[in-house]
Scaffold this active site. Sequence first.
Site, PDB file in Angstrom:
ATOM      1  N   GLN A   1      -4.462  -0.901   9.582  1.00 12.78           N
ATOM      2  CA  GLN A   1      -4.457  -2.264   9.045  1.00 12.78           C
ATOM      3  C   GLN A   1      -5.047  -3.236  10.080  1.00 12.78           C
ATOM      4  O   GLN A   1      -4.693  -3.201  11.259  1.00 12.78           O
ATOM      5  CB  GLN A   1      -3.018  -2.663   8.676  1.00 12.78           C
ATOM      6  CG  GLN A   1      -2.888  -4.011   8.006  1.00 12.78           C
ATOM      7  CD  GLN A   1      -3.518  -4.075   6.608  1.00 12.78           C
ATOM      8  OE1 GLN A   1      -3.722  -3.058   5.956  1.00 12.78           O
ATOM      9  NE2 GLN A   1      -3.838  -5.268   6.159  1.00 12.78           N
TER      10      GLN A   1
ATOM     11  N   ASP B   1     -10.831   3.340   4.044  1.00  5.87           N
ATOM     12  CA  ASP B   1     -11.256   1.936   4.080  1.00  5.87           C
ATOM     13  C   ASP B   1     -12.780   1.811   4.038  1.00  5.87           C
ATOM     14  O   ASP B   1     -13.313   0.711   3.903  1.00  5.87           O
ATOM     15  CB  ASP B   1     -10.780   1.303   5.394  1.00  5.87           C
ATOM     16  CG  ASP B   1      -9.713   0.247   5.179  1.00  5.87           C
ATOM     17  OD1 ASP B   1      -9.567  -0.220   4.040  1.00  5.87           O
ATOM     18  OD2 ASP B   1      -9.056  -0.109   6.164  1.00  5.87           O
TER      19      ASP B   1
ATOM     20  N   LYS C   1       0.845  -1.209   0.000  1.00  7.16           N
ATOM     21  CA  LYS C   1       0.000   0.000   0.000  1.00  7.16           C
ATOM     22  C   LYS C   1       0.873   1.249   0.000  1.00  7.16           C
ATOM     23  O   LYS C   1       0.636   2.192  -0.768  1.00  7.16           O
ATOM     24  CB  LYS C   1      -0.924  -0.012   1.232  1.00  7.16           C
ATOM     25  CG  LYS C   1      -2.044  -1.046   1.123  1.00  7.16           C
ATOM     26  CD  LYS C   1      -2.848  -1.201   2.416  1.00  7.16           C
ATOM     27  CE  LYS C   1      -3.869  -2.337   2.257  1.00  7.16           C
ATOM     28  NZ  LYS C   1      -4.661  -2.606   3.456  1.00  7.16           N
TER      29      LYS C   1
HETATM   30  N1  GUN Z   1      -6.851  -6.429   6.460  1.00  8.50           N
HETATM   31  C1  GUN Z   1      -7.186  -7.211   5.406  1.00  8.50           C
HETATM   32  N2  GUN Z   1      -7.829  -6.488   4.462  1.00  8.50           N
HETATM   33  C2  GUN Z   1      -7.883  -5.218   4.923  1.00  8.50           C
HETATM   34  C3  GUN Z   1      -8.404  -4.005   4.393  1.00  8.50           C
HETATM   35  O1  GUN Z   1      -8.970  -3.932   3.296  1.00  8.50           O
HETATM   36  N3  GUN Z   1      -8.265  -2.915   5.179  1.00  8.50           N
HETATM   37  C4  GUN Z   1      -7.655  -2.963   6.391  1.00  8.50           C
HETATM   38  N4  GUN Z   1      -7.576  -1.844   7.092  1.00  8.50           N
HETATM   39  N5  GUN Z   1      -7.164  -4.054   6.907  1.00  8.50           N
HETATM   40  C5  GUN Z   1      -7.266  -5.187   6.167  1.00  8.50           C
END
Ligand code: GUN
Length: 306
Positions: A98, A121, A54
């Site tokens: 995350q 998100d 990311k």
């Molecule tokens: N953990 C697994 N997928 C995601 C996601 O799309 N966003 C976040 N914040 N954590 C994750």
Amino acid sequence: MEAQVIDGRKMADRVLSSVNRAARALEQEYRVTPGLAVIIVGDDPASHTYVTAKTRTAQECGFSSVQHTLPAETAEVELMALIGRLNEDASVHGILVQLPLPSHLDADRAIQSIRPEKDVDGLNVVNAGKLATGDMKTGLVSCTPAGAMLLIEQVLGSDLAGLSAVVIGRSNLFGKPMAQLLLNANATVTMAHSNTSNLPAVCRSADILVAAVGRQKMVQADWVKPGATVIDVGINRIEDDSQSGKKSRLVGDVDFDMVKSVATAITPVPGGVGPMTIAMLMANTARAAWRATAQKEPSFCHQDLY
Ligand code: GUN
């Protein structure tokens, strides 16, 4: 005839070039660089892999990107204080925590404390509520379902009237927003989950079948209506028994090799929905930065993408 294999990497690249253009335009017109802050707590290796990707992609899009790596024993007050500072920081347009967080931290409290306009998100109740009420203009939509929806639209167009969709899995992160996106596009939607009886028959009724359960190859060929579009959101790491020399490989929730002779279109794993998640995170960050700066949507829209 074999199904069309939907190329998620290609679509993700198209989204990312659009995002790049939007970021450059914001820079040129307003001297503002989109800013993304990613918070990761602890040392779960899979989470670190995702977060590194990311942060790197954000830099490739011309964003300013800051990663906050906190130790596993971080106290909740420290995490909340960091989110509070990022909420106030005008150079940060998107904040992502995350998941999963270590068990002593309350993930929902953390996520709900992110300002809705910075919640890239799409997990804040304000954004979830806007999606649930069909407000697609002012909120931010969770990245993986938004990406899956673009792949569905690429195959079937943006109006799914008359089509039935089944989503297996009911998480806040994926299943619920996915069902709502399909509903907003006029599909007739069923949400199936671990307590659904006769799941194969329910799945067989679907023109659009979306699997997000986390069980390798669960969806078999006889679960799929001939001609269906199948979207596989599963990412399961299994031991590699082929002669490739690798220890493990990724498979989805769908038995790809069998289902591809029944479906009309299918996403592979890897290379299907996965690459779309990061691309849509970048799109949400560019969107948040444009809204904060110019009080309007960025100069890209997803109809440009295919
Ligand atoms: N953990 C697994 N997928 C995601 C996601 O799309 N966003 C976040 N914040 N954590 C994750």
